[in-house]
Design an enzyme around this catalytic site. Structure first.
Site, PDB file in Angstrom:
ATOM      1  N   CYS A 124       6.838  -6.070  15.323  1.00 54.45           N
ATOM      2  CA  CYS A 124       6.561  -5.193  16.552  1.00 54.45           C
ATOM      3  C   CYS A 124       5.235  -5.280  17.090  1.00 54.45           C
ATOM      4  CB  CYS A 124       6.482  -3.473  15.930  1.00 54.45           C
ATOM      5  SG  CYS A 124       8.208  -3.302  15.669  1.00 54.45           S
ATOM      6  N   CYS A 163       6.735  -7.596   6.859  1.00 54.91           N
ATOM      7  CA  CYS A 163       7.951  -7.027   7.793  1.00 54.91           C
ATOM      8  C   CYS A 163       8.232  -8.152   8.751  1.00 54.91           C
ATOM      9  CB  CYS A 163       7.645  -5.765   8.669  1.00 54.91           C
ATOM     10  SG  CYS A 163       9.021  -4.879   9.423  1.00 54.91           S
ATOM     11  N   SER A 175      11.484   4.708  15.266  1.00 53.71           N
ATOM     12  CA  SER A 175      10.505   4.472  16.230  1.00 53.71           C
ATOM     13  C   SER A 175      10.922   3.881  17.576  1.00 53.71           C
ATOM     14  CB  SER A 175       9.929   3.359  15.575  1.00 53.71           C
ATOM     15  OG  SER A 175       9.410   3.736  14.366  1.00 53.71           O
ATOM     16  N   LEU A 176      10.863   4.862  18.675  1.00 57.34           N
ATOM     17  CA  LEU A 176      11.203   4.452  19.874  1.00 57.34           C
ATOM     18  C   LEU A 176       9.943   3.705  20.579  1.00 57.34           C
ATOM     19  CD1 LEU A 176      13.658   5.066  21.540  1.00 57.34           C
ATOM     20  CD2 LEU A 176      13.040   7.068  22.451  1.00 57.34           C
ATOM     21  N   HIS A 177       9.068   4.235  20.994  1.00 58.99           N
ATOM     22  CA  HIS A 177       7.914   3.716  21.458  1.00 58.99           C
ATOM     23  C   HIS A 177       7.982   3.552  23.105  1.00 58.99           C
ATOM     24  CE1 HIS A 177       6.678   4.113  17.508  1.00 58.99           C
ATOM     25  NE2 HIS A 177       7.009   2.918  17.022  1.00 58.99           N
ATOM     26  N   SER A 209      11.959   6.186   8.129  1.00 58.57           N
ATOM     27  CA  SER A 209      11.640   6.031   9.407  1.00 58.57           C
ATOM     28  C   SER A 209      12.272   4.447   9.723  1.00 58.57           C
ATOM     29  CB  SER A 209       9.969   6.069   9.848  1.00 58.57           C
ATOM     30  OG  SER A 209       9.621   5.287  10.727  1.00 58.57           O
ATOM     31  N   CYS A 226       1.703  -3.127  15.413  1.00 57.19           N
ATOM     32  CA  CYS A 226       1.791  -3.051  13.812  1.00 57.19           C
ATOM     33  C   CYS A 226       0.951  -3.968  12.982  1.00 57.19           C
ATOM     34  CB  CYS A 226       3.332  -2.722  13.527  1.00 57.19           C
ATOM     35  SG  CYS A 226       3.346  -2.295  11.643  1.00 57.19           S
ATOM     36  N   CYS A 279      -1.048   5.422  10.211  1.00 53.75           N
ATOM     37  CA  CYS A 279       0.114   4.669  10.532  1.00 53.75           C
ATOM     38  C   CYS A 279       0.015   3.205  11.101  1.00 53.75           C
ATOM     39  CB  CYS A 279       0.811   5.505  11.675  1.00 53.75           C
ATOM     40  SG  CYS A 279       1.348   6.926  11.250  1.00 53.75           S
ATOM     41  N   GLU A 335       0.765  -1.297  -0.060  1.00 49.68           N
ATOM     42  CA  GLU A 335      -0.120  -0.067  -0.023  1.00 49.68           C
ATOM     43  C   GLU A 335       0.861   1.289  -0.069  1.00 49.68           C
ATOM     44  OE1 GLU A 335      -4.103  -1.681   2.091  1.00 49.68           O
ATOM     45  OE2 GLU A 335      -2.386  -1.127   3.365  1.00 49.68           O
ATOM     46  N   CYS A 355       3.433   8.457   1.454  1.00 52.47           N
ATOM     47  CA  CYS A 355       4.019   7.396   2.297  1.00 52.47           C
ATOM     48  C   CYS A 355       4.130   6.133   1.595  1.00 52.47           C
ATOM     49  CB  CYS A 355       3.184   7.205   3.522  1.00 52.47           C
ATOM     50  SG  CYS A 355       3.521   5.855   4.619  1.00 52.47           S
ATOM     51  N   GLY A 409       6.853  -2.297   5.898  1.00 50.88           N
ATOM     52  CA  GLY A 409       8.240  -2.765   5.904  1.00 50.88           C
ATOM     53  C   GLY A 409       9.253  -1.921   6.453  1.00 50.88           C
ATOM     54  N   GLU A 410      10.280  -2.464   6.777  1.00 54.16           N
ATOM     55  CA  GLU A 410      11.508  -1.876   7.382  1.00 54.16           C
ATOM     56  C   GLU A 410      12.364  -1.398   6.547  1.00 54.16           C
ATOM     57  OE1 GLU A 410      12.809  -0.480  10.566  1.00 54.16           O
ATOM     58  OE2 GLU A 410      14.457  -0.097   9.230  1.00 54.16           O
TER      59      GLU A 410
HETATM   60  N1  SAH Z   1       9.588  -0.071   9.775  1.00 57.16           N
HETATM   61  C1  SAH Z   1       9.639   1.425  10.202  1.00 57.16           C
HETATM   62  C2  SAH Z   1       8.660   2.337   9.335  1.00 57.16           C
HETATM   63  C3  SAH Z   1       7.267   1.761   9.244  1.00 57.16           C
HETATM   64  S1  SAH Z   1       6.017   1.914  10.450  1.00 57.16           S
HETATM   65  C4  SAH Z   1       9.484   1.812  11.674  1.00 57.16           C
HETATM   66  O1  SAH Z   1       8.993   1.107  12.269  1.00 57.16           O
HETATM   67  O2  SAH Z   1       9.883   2.818  11.884  1.00 57.16           O
HETATM   68  C5  SAH Z   1       5.759   3.663  10.407  1.00 57.16           C
HETATM   69  C6  SAH Z   1       5.451   4.105  11.895  1.00 57.16           C
HETATM   70  O3  SAH Z   1       4.096   3.813  12.246  1.00 57.16           O
HETATM   71  C7  SAH Z   1       6.592   3.709  12.730  1.00 57.16           C
HETATM   72  O4  SAH Z   1       6.735   4.588  13.860  1.00 57.16           O
HETATM   73  C8  SAH Z   1       5.703   2.663  13.407  1.00 57.16           C
HETATM   74  O5  SAH Z   1       6.152   2.244  14.738  1.00 57.16           O
HETATM   75  C9  SAH Z   1       4.248   3.052  13.542  1.00 57.16           C
HETATM   76  N2  SAH Z   1       3.175   2.139  13.778  1.00 57.16           N
HETATM   77  C10 SAH Z   1       3.020   1.063  13.571  1.00 57.16           C
HETATM   78  N3  SAH Z   1       2.000   0.371  13.997  1.00 57.16           N
HETATM   79  C11 SAH Z   1       1.256   1.514  14.391  1.00 57.16           C
HETATM   80  C12 SAH Z   1      -0.044   1.940  14.884  1.00 57.16           C
HETATM   81  N4  SAH Z   1      -0.845   0.419  15.021  1.00 57.16           N
HETATM   82  N5  SAH Z   1      -0.634   2.869  15.205  1.00 57.16           N
HETATM   83  C13 SAH Z   1       0.174   3.905  15.073  1.00 57.16           C
HETATM   84  N6  SAH Z   1       1.554   3.841  14.511  1.00 57.16           N
HETATM   85  C14 SAH Z   1       1.967   2.677  14.294  1.00 57.16           C
HETATM   86 FE1  SF4 Z   2       7.844  -3.278  10.800  1.00 57.97          FE
HETATM   87 FE2  SF4 Z   2       7.821  -0.842  11.162  1.00 57.97          FE
HETATM   88 FE3  SF4 Z   2       5.859  -2.574  11.559  1.00 57.97          FE
HETATM   89 FE4  SF4 Z   2       7.869  -2.637  13.330  1.00 57.97          FE
HETATM   90  S1  SF4 Z   2       6.506  -0.849  13.073  1.00 57.97           S
HETATM   91  S2  SF4 Z   2       6.854  -4.521  12.298  1.00 57.97           S
HETATM   92  S3  SF4 Z   2       9.612  -2.255  11.823  1.00 57.97           S
HETATM   93  S4  SF4 Z   2       6.812  -1.932   9.678  1.00 57.97           S
END
Ligand code: SAH
Ligand code: SF4
Length: 375
Positions: free
Chosen positions: A115, A111, A221-223, A199, A118, A341, A91, A104, A167-168
């Site tokens: 995480c 991926c 992506s710290l979280h 990212s 996600c 996101c 997408e 985006c 994806g990463e």
């Molecule tokens: N793989 C990369 C880039 C894709 S994700 C990464 O992880 O950074 C893009 C952003 O969306 C990241 O910060 C990710 O942590 C965040 N994200 C993933 N799942 C999400 C969700 N369900 N709600 C809000 N943000 C989310």
């Molecule tokens: Fe992959 Fe980014 Fe989703 Fe983590 S947040 S599973 S690295 S796409």
């Protein structure tokens, strides 16, 4: 077999032209036609001789993505579903705002990093996208948004690109860098490095390579404010813990187009959104030049998480602001079409058998709890 020129950078195009006995300046012409005029066909390339155009039509192609769905959200966010073969789809999302338009882009079908919050991570992983599949998303979106229509003037619907789709990106390093180089190339899309953001979930060695190869703006992506919680939410943290990640951010800033990195922090109700965790986060990042982007969690079926309450989000942000940090809350866009996101799920034939492993783990947990009850 024909070669797809869409993913060729300046160098590859020049080499290809050399194999045809053509001068290197043809590469520039091809770049212009494909990326600045959106050509999908050699016949329109009027400054190239007819003989060469005919030869290119036989031996080469400009193959863009196969778009299977095009959806527009109530807020104007637009999402394209693109078939990338063998049962996989990715997408791409366009987010229009008053003063800019952001695209985006996805980098992988699925991926591998799992995480926990996600949707893409839940699906498992199939494969890396090729350069043409990555740049093809920008090529296609420009076409759809009318950016190539000279009659309408320089529309520039897409002013910014974020590598934040499925994806990463740093796990598909070479292809992502080659595609970003096309984004930056003045003979292709001519975006400045500040307007292209990658990212990452924190692949430390690849962050160092990116700094040398193509230092675009960086989001991380710290979280979580500490390793114990981050290990749970972003499992790659077990390999590259926060201390190493922050050191890599500081190294990156030396060459970055901005003098800070952006930390993304998705707010999950009751998981990482307390005042104490906000204080801990402020302490953790205090020596890293950064901006913090708080992201309201976007739900997807079976996620097991809830979005933080509005007052918890506001409190969390205020603690960071009081600590002298720059913190903003991201506006959720396109969630009614699952384009926000973390909601991007396309369609992935999981080669990692993640879904199967999850069922097995779940069954094991359930039978264990049953045996605990029985004992
Ligand atoms: N793989 C990369 C880039 C894709 S994700 C990464 O992880 O950074 C893009 C952003 O969306 C990241 O910060 C990710 O942590 C965040 N994200 C993933 N799942 C999400 C969700 N369900 N709600 C809000 N943000 C989310
Ligand atoms: Fe992959 Fe980014 Fe989703 Fe983590 S947040 S599973 S690295 S796409």
């Amino acid at each position: 077999m024909t070669v797809n020129l869409l993913g060729f950078g300046r160098r590859e195009l020049a080499l290809y032209c050399a194999t045809l006995g053509e001068k290197p300046f043809r590469a520039k012409q091809l770049l212009h036609w494909m990326h600045q005029s959106g050509a999908a066909d050699f016949s329109v390339m009027t400054d190239i001789s007819k003989v060469l155009r005919e030869r290119l039509s036989v031996e080469a192609a400009i193959d863009g993505p196969t778009v299977v769905q095009d959806t527009v959200a109530a807020d104007g966010t637009r999402k394209w579903l693109m078939d990338v073969g063998t049962g996989n789809a990715i997408e791409t999302v366009f987010i229009p705002e008053t003063s800019r338009g952001t695209l985006c882009i996805s980098s992988q079908a699925g991926c591998a990093l799992e995480c926990s919050f996600c949707a893409t991570g839940r699906q498992g992983f199939n494969r890396n996208l090729g350069v043409a599949e990555i740049i093809g998303q920008l090529w296609w979106a420009n076409k759809c948004l009318g950016a190539y229509d000279r009659a309408k003037g320089d529309i520039r619907a897409i002013s910014n690109v974020v590598m934040m789709g499925m994806g990463e990106p740093l796990a598909n390093f070479d292809n992502v860098v080659a595609a970003m180089q096309l984004m930056l190339d003045d003979d292709a899309y001519g975006l400045s490095r500040r307007r292209v953001t990658l990212s990452t979930s924190g692949l430390v060695p690849a962050m160092d390579r990116l700094r040398d190869a193509c230092p675009v703006a960086l989001a991380v992506s710290l979280h979580a404010p500490n390793d114990a919680l981050r290990n749970e939410l972003v499992p790659i943290n077990k390999k590259y813990p926060i201390r190493e990640l922050l050191a890599a951010c500081v190294r990156y800033i030396e060459k970055a187009p901005r003098d800070f990195v952006t930390f993304e922090y998705v707010l999950l109700d009751g998981v990482n959104d307390s005042v104490a965790q906000a204080r801990e986060l402020a302490e953790t990042v205090k020596s890293t030049p950064c901006k913090i982007n708080l992201i309201p969690f976007n739900a997807f079926p079976g996620s097991g998480y809830l979005r933080s309450k509005p007052d918890a989000m506001a409190r969390f942000r205020d603690v960071l602001l009081h600590a002298g940090l720059v913190a903003t809350t991201r506006k959720t866009r396109g969630d009614d079409i699952a384009a926000a996101c973390g909601q991007l799920a396309g369609q992935v034939r999981d080669k990692t058998r993640r879904a199967a492993r999850r069922v097995i783990a779940q069954t094991a947990r359930e039978s264990q709890s049953v045996s605990e009850v029985v004992q």
